[in-house]
Design an enzyme around this catalytic site. Structure first.
Site, PDB file in Angstrom:
ATOM      1  N   ASP A 251       0.895  -1.283  -0.153  1.00 58.06           N
ATOM      2  CA  ASP A 251       0.000  -0.074   0.021  1.00 58.06           C
ATOM      3  C   ASP A 251       0.827   1.271   0.117  1.00 58.06           C
ATOM      4  O   ASP A 251       1.942   1.157  -0.579  1.00 58.06           O
ATOM      5  CB  ASP A 251      -1.027  -0.092   1.176  1.00 58.06           C
ATOM      6  CG  ASP A 251      -2.390   0.569   0.912  1.00 58.06           C
ATOM      7  OD1 ASP A 251      -2.213   1.800   0.585  1.00 58.06           O
ATOM      8  OD2 ASP A 251      -3.412  -0.093   1.144  1.00 58.06           O
TER       9      ASP A 251
ATOM     10  N   HIS B  18      -3.854   6.525   3.048  1.00 56.32           N
ATOM     11  CA  HIS B  18      -4.589   5.059   2.777  1.00 56.32           C
ATOM     12  C   HIS B  18      -4.053   3.932   3.343  1.00 56.32           C
ATOM     13  O   HIS B  18      -4.713   2.918   3.719  1.00 56.32           O
ATOM     14  CB  HIS B  18      -4.356   5.257   1.063  1.00 56.32           C
ATOM     15  CG  HIS B  18      -5.196   3.993   0.532  1.00 56.32           C
ATOM     16  ND1 HIS B  18      -4.821   2.830   0.248  1.00 56.32           N
ATOM     17  CD2 HIS B  18      -6.350   4.091  -0.238  1.00 56.32           C
ATOM     18  CE1 HIS B  18      -5.573   1.940  -0.108  1.00 56.32           C
ATOM     19  NE2 HIS B  18      -6.672   2.863  -0.531  1.00 56.32           N
TER      20      HIS B  18
ATOM     21  N   SER C 224     -11.200  -0.364  -1.447  1.00 54.94           N
ATOM     22  CA  SER C 224     -10.202  -0.354  -0.527  1.00 54.94           C
ATOM     23  C   SER C 224     -10.315  -0.624   1.099  1.00 54.94           C
ATOM     24  O   SER C 224      -9.712  -1.258   1.573  1.00 54.94           O
ATOM     25  CB  SER C 224      -9.329   0.835  -0.847  1.00 54.94           C
ATOM     26  OG  SER C 224      -8.626   0.822  -2.003  1.00 54.94           O
TER      27      SER C 224
END
Length: 768
Positions: A153, A225, A549
């Protein structure tokens, strides 16, 4: 409706309080009695008011629900929050709490329960309670401290309380990873929770001309994220997680005592294949047990030879590592990606929590829209369609989408603008609110049918509404000479129905690469999820995001618990346990629906169904598959030995007699080209009681008769495997795909597989 400052309060607000005062008097006069309990009334971010004025405002609000009695108001008042945020605690009846929740300026009202409040509410919504334990009734998941989850990620913010290592033992002895130093990150940045961290940017540097703008050339997360996904799957318990006061309460990941290993491959512009493959390579060597990837290619996905994630995940799966990946956010039929059958592909759905803003029009009409904006309008303002504020060379139609520089500030200043959002557009909805603000607008209503349930942190009072609501608001504007509106700050709303719903943005099947394999596999919460964040973005510790996600790490967390309880299970066994125990029904036991229009969902929307964590540890039977089975599958779809070697990197050979692609021992069954009759074979392994009998229960797709042989499976030992055959016979050609299910039933246990069938074009309309 204009407003005037009056002793710290405006006339509009005073009128509202007078209305609620009359309601309070009515209740008192009718002697309605309820038992009071303590509630917290949250009112957003502090704006520097005098603490004494804040205290008086709280008493005024309480007096409203106590029939005007200031004495009762003071007696019910428990505490005022006036430094870090605004709000108060008070003893209220349910009816009084409901009244206060409707007052201007109130974000949310919630009871002061003795147990922890729910924030990463998705876990509680799915039935997993507790703080650190996350125990599933009947099983101990304490072994999760020995399970290592890798996240490919954007990195991690290790100082987040979600990644605390307090009370955790040393890293497992078999761990071979490392903590790689870099910008604002060194070996001491890792701990007993985050036991490994690496970063990769060679592929990025090779493709990007300007790399000076890169933030943190290290495993440190500059976008948020990666921290969000890691904490959703495996974050520690945080007692007071909230997003600017919204969704306040305790929160944790699915496997809060599991270890985290970080592989940062994604930078400002994306994630390059070179870096992704390097991350897979290291993760396999380091000794992770599960890999989580909330990323993927754009649809349509290329074949397995041109897709780094397919190749990397094949190698990982071959070495016993489960790879969980997001399905994509394109929302259209056939747009699902991460299609390899050895991957676990996750769609996104809702929980029963929303974040909404109230919209009040001048004619009294009241609507709600999704929002995370806590910005406040002190008074109602003129409302116009953004098309009326067109500027320069832009047409009214173009300006209706609130594009950059498309708005005339003279026409927009001081007004609420109704803007449109193009379907499938990647344009930022947040940016539209900035465009309106820069033009002098004081509020925005964004009409976005597919995204009407996605909350956005707009920079001005704003809300997202669907097409139906948007048309009603535009109709009011067109039929009113001086239309006005007021948008209230966002509130947390629990108990929204139906739930779960498949999110509109969640990519759908069928599998465009190999329709014989159903994708997505399951759905999990991915709408408006709160989790850890990088303070480098917005100076926040936590944030609320939506997307597949966010759904992916929910499944990663549950897979981690399964691995902790059943450490010898293969990736396909873990996947099977989650798929065959999933449900196609919502919390009201009705078929799961799909946003935005609420149509009845099917397997292309949610795969096997919505994740059911309370059943995954005891699935009864599993559909297992070994690396050789995936090699045979590749042969069955036409890969020759030379091309197959590119994926397997071994000396695998294709046999002369190949099975059909549908014969892969997958937990779902898809026949995309039925011609008259067709049969598929499956094998199930007993992981339940040694001596047990399962009976087949079938719901056939429309126009097709499905039979199973044998109809009963009789097991005499744990680990015993039994083969069975599913026969499909065309009876009356349906239009498009048909959906059904096969369920093996043993008492309360149900091992369920979706059945998906499409008739071959040559057989449409032909009867045999």
């Amino acid at each position: 409706m204009s407003s005037l400052a009056l002793g710290g309060y405006d006339i509009h607000r005073s009128y509202c309080y007078i209305f609620y005062l009359l309601v309070g008097v009515f209740l008192a006069e009718n002697n309605i009695c309820f038992s009071a309990k303590v509630y917290v009334v949250y009112m957003g971010t502090t704006t520097g008011e005098d603490p004494l004025d804040v205290w008086r405002q709280h008493h005024q609000m309480l007096a409203v629900v106590h029939a005007g009695s200031m004495e009762q108001a003071q007696a019910s008042h428990v505490y005022s929050y006036k430094h870090g945020f605004r709000g108060f605690a008070a003893k209220l009846t349910d009816q009084q709490a409901s009244q206060i929740a409707q007052m201007p300026g109130v974000v949310s009202v919630f009871p002061n329960m003795k147990r922890r409040l729910h924030t990463t509410h998705s876990w509680d919504f799915m039935g997993l309670m507790g703080e650190e334990s996350m125990e599933i009734p009947g099983f101990s998941t304490k072994n999760q401290v020995n399970i290592i989850v890798g996240f490919i990620d954007t990195g991690i913010w290790p100082e987040s309380p979600s990644f605390s290592d307090i009370g955790m033992p040393p890293a497992p002895a078999k761990w071979k990873g490392q903590c790689e130093s870099g910008e604002a990150f060194n070996a001491s940045s890792c701990n007993r929770k985050v036991i490994g961290a690496r970063y990769y940017m060679s592929g990025y540097e090779a493709e990007e001309d300007i790399v000076e703008t890169v933030s943190f050339r290290s495993p440190r997360d500059s976008s948020g994220h990666g921290s969000h996904t890691a904490s959703t799957a495996a974050g520690r318990y945080v007692a007071n997680m909230n997003y600017r006061g919204l969704a306040a309460g305790g929160a944790r990941g699915g496997a809060p005592m599991a270890r985290i290993a970080v592989y940062k491959t994604c930078w400002d512009s994306g994630c390059y294949d070179v870096d992704l493959l390097a991350a897979f390579d290291d993760a396999i060597r380091d000794g992770v047990h599960i890999l989580s990837l909330s990323l993927g290619p754009e649809a349509p996905q290329g074949d397995y030879f041109s897709d780094a994630i397919s190749i990397g995940s094949f190698h990982a799966t071959s070495r016993g590592i489960l790879v969980v990946a997001s399905a994509g956010n394109e929302g259209n039929e056939g747009s699902v990606t991460n299609l390899a059958p050895w991957m676990f592909t996750i769609a996104a759905s809702s929980t029963d929590r929303d974040f909404t803003s109230e919209i009040v029009l001048g004619d009294g009409a009241n609507f709600t829209g999704e929002s995370l904006s806590l910005c406040k309008m002190n008074a109602s303002a003129r409302i116009i369609s953004a098309s009326e504020a067109y500027a320069g060379y832009f047409t009214p139609y173009q300006s209706s989408y609130c594009l950059e520089s498309s708005l005339n500030s003279t026409k927009a200043r001081g007004k609420v603008l109704v803007c449109r959002h193009a379907e499938s557009s990647t344009e930022s909805k947040l940016r539209k609110s900035m465009v309106v603000k820069e033009a002098g607008g004081v509020g925005m209503i964004l009409v976005d049918e597919p995204g009407k349930d996605v909350a956005i942190p707009f920079v001005i009072p704003s809300a997202v509404v669907g097409k139906k609501t948007g048309n009603k608001i535009l109709s009011y504007i067109s039929h009113t000479s001086k239309a006005i509106s007021k948008i209230f700050p966002a509130k947390t709303v629990l108990g929204s129905e139906p739930a779960p719903r498949v999110a509109a943005f969640s990519s759908k099947g069928p599998n465009a690469l190999n329709p014989e394999i159903l994708k997505p596999d399951v759905t999990a919460p991915g709408l408006n999820i709160i989790a850890a964040w990088s303070p480098a973005v917005g100076k926040m510790q936590f944030n609320i995001l939506s997307g597949t996600s966010m759904a992916c790490p929910h499944v990663t967390g549950i897979a981690t618990l399964i691995k902790a309880v059943h450490p010898s299970w293969s990736p396909s066994a873990i996947k099977s346990a989650i798929m065959t125990t999933a449900t196609a029904l919502d919390k009201n036991h009705k078929p799961i629906t799909v946003d935005p229009k609420g149509r009845r969902g099917n397997a292309f929307d949610y795969g096997s169904g919505f994740l059911n964590p309370r059943k995954v540890l005891s699935p009864g039977l599993i559909y297992d598959a070994q690396p050789i089975d995936y090699t045979v599958f590749l042969c069955s779809i036409g890969y020759d030995e030379k091309s197959l070697h590119l994926v397997t990197r071994d000396n695998s050979k294709c046999s002369q007699k190949l099975p059909a692609p549908s014969d892969l021992n997958y937990p779902s069954i898809t026949v995309p080209n039925l011609k008259g009759n067709f049969s598929v074979t499956r094998s199930v392994t007993n992981v339940g009681k040694p001596r047990s009998i399962y009976k087949a229960v079938v719901s056939s797709p429309v126009g097709v008769t499905v039979t199973v042989a044998p109809e009963r499976l009789i097991f005499n030992s744990y680990g015993q495997k039994i083969n069975f055959t599913v026969h499909f016979k065309l009876t009356s050609p349906p239009k498009g795909y048909g959906f059904g299910y096969l369920s093996w039933k043993n008492g309360k246990l149900r091992v369920t597989s979706p059945l998906v069938v499409q008739v071959a074009p040559s057989d449409m309309g032909l009867m045999r």
